[in-house]
Design a protein around this motif. Structure first.
Motif, PDB file in Angstrom:
ATOM      1  N   GLY A  38      51.069 -71.067   8.526  1.00 56.16           N
ATOM      2  CA  GLY A  38      51.488 -69.787   9.063  1.00 56.16           C
ATOM      3  C   GLY A  38      50.581 -68.666   8.610  1.00 56.16           C
ATOM      4  O   GLY A  38      49.481 -68.889   8.106  1.00 56.16           O
ATOM      5  N   PRO A  39      51.074 -67.454   8.726  1.00 54.90           N
ATOM      6  CA  PRO A  39      50.268 -66.283   8.362  1.00 54.90           C
ATOM      7  C   PRO A  39      49.992 -66.217   6.862  1.00 54.90           C
ATOM      8  O   PRO A  39      50.663 -66.853   6.061  1.00 54.90           O
ATOM      9  CB  PRO A  39      51.143 -65.102   8.807  1.00 54.90           C
ATOM     10  N   HIS A  48      49.244 -68.883   1.976  1.00 57.93           N
ATOM     11  CA  HIS A  48      49.737 -68.780   3.341  1.00 57.93           C
ATOM     12  C   HIS A  48      51.194 -69.228   3.346  1.00 57.93           C
ATOM     13  O   HIS A  48      51.612 -70.024   2.504  1.00 57.93           O
ATOM     14  CB  HIS A  48      48.960 -69.707   4.282  1.00 57.93           C
ATOM     15  N   ALA A  51      54.665 -71.794   7.736  1.00 55.17           N
ATOM     16  CA  ALA A  51      54.918 -71.541   9.148  1.00 55.17           C
ATOM     17  C   ALA A  51      55.373 -70.092   9.275  1.00 55.17           C
ATOM     18  O   ALA A  51      55.367 -69.350   8.288  1.00 55.17           O
ATOM     19  CB  ALA A  51      55.985 -72.504   9.667  1.00 55.17           C
ATOM     20  N   ASP A  52      55.797 -69.688  10.432  1.00 55.14           N
ATOM     21  CA  ASP A  52      56.310 -68.343  10.649  1.00 55.14           C
ATOM     22  C   ASP A  52      57.488 -68.099   9.706  1.00 55.14           C
ATOM     23  O   ASP A  52      58.492 -68.805   9.768  1.00 55.14           O
ATOM     24  CB  ASP A  52      56.764 -68.200  12.101  1.00 55.14           C
ATOM     25  N   PRO A  53      57.390 -67.102   8.795  1.00 55.70           N
ATOM     26  CA  PRO A  53      58.433 -66.887   7.799  1.00 55.70           C
ATOM     27  C   PRO A  53      59.602 -66.019   8.277  1.00 55.70           C
ATOM     28  O   PRO A  53      60.483 -65.681   7.475  1.00 55.70           O
ATOM     29  CB  PRO A  53      57.684 -66.194   6.665  1.00 55.70           C
ATOM     30  N   SER A  54      59.665 -65.666   9.546  1.00 57.33           N
ATOM     31  CA  SER A  54      60.676 -64.711  10.011  1.00 57.33           C
ATOM     32  C   SER A  54      62.110 -65.194   9.786  1.00 57.33           C
ATOM     33  O   SER A  54      63.008 -64.376   9.644  1.00 57.33           O
ATOM     34  CB  SER A  54      60.455 -64.363  11.481  1.00 57.33           C
ATOM     35  N   THR A 162      61.760 -69.929   1.369  1.00 53.14           N
ATOM     36  CA  THR A 162      60.366 -69.660   1.704  1.00 53.14           C
ATOM     37  C   THR A 162      59.589 -70.957   1.543  1.00 53.14           C
ATOM     38  O   THR A 162      60.006 -71.869   0.826  1.00 53.14           O
ATOM     39  CB  THR A 162      59.741 -68.545   0.838  1.00 53.14           C
TER      40      THR A 162
END
Length: 173
Positions: A38-39, A48, A51-54, A162
């Motif tokens: 992810g980011p 990093h 994946a997308d942590p949203s 996380t």
């Protein structure tokens, strides 16, 4: 999340190997087996999100490492800030994987509450703002090479707290 600094320290200093692939532009990029990377984690660090942590319970605002990258024989200082969306209770776990190249050195699951004292927190960890500082002595005897570590934390119900990953290369001398 009491073990955020432990997760961060583990991710920042661990010994583990990664997989790389060439993208369409001819550049080499890191690919974690079974999931995309992810980011970047905000701040001065090599980390990093997995994946997308949203959807994660921990919103990591910044992680700063000094020195960055970590240096064998030095003390690594980790400063992290973030926000917990919900209280983290007993039963939360973290899966740690450390690789050196393609060789898995460590694969273990740790209880977050049992390890919370290492970061001066108590379980349950209440929702809200977190500011954490941790110093970790990095052994001087780390063999040179590229290490990758992944720390995936989740609640007793399997809700993601996380997931962080980092690759660190230690050179000779």
């Amino acid at each position: 999340m009491k073990l955020l600094p432990i997760l961060l320290a583990t991710v920042a200093t661990a010994n583990a190997g990664s997989f790389f692939q060439q993208n369409g532009n001819g550049l080499v990029e890191f690919v974690y087996p079974g999931r995309n990377v992810g980011p970047e984690v905000p701040g001065e660090n090599p980390m990093h999100f997995c994946a997308d942590p949203s959807g994660d319970l921990a919103v990591i605002e910044s992680v700063n490492l000094l020195p960055n990258p970590p240096v064998p024989g030095a003390t690594l200082k980790i400063d992290a800030t973030g926000l917990l969306k919900e209280t983290i209770a007993e039963g939360a776990m973290v899966d740690i994987t450390v690789k050196y190249g393609l060789i898995t050195l460590i694969r273990e699951t740790l209880d977050l509450c049992e390890n919370s004292g290492q970061v001066d927190l108590k379980c349950p960890v209440e929702a809200g703002k977190l500011i954490l500082t941790k110093s970790v002595d990095i052994p001087k005897q780390i063999p040179p090479g590229q290490y990758t570590v992944t720390a995936n934390a989740y609640t007793a119900d399997g809700v993601p707290i996380t997931c962080l990953t980092a690759t660190v290369k230690f050179n000779i001398g």
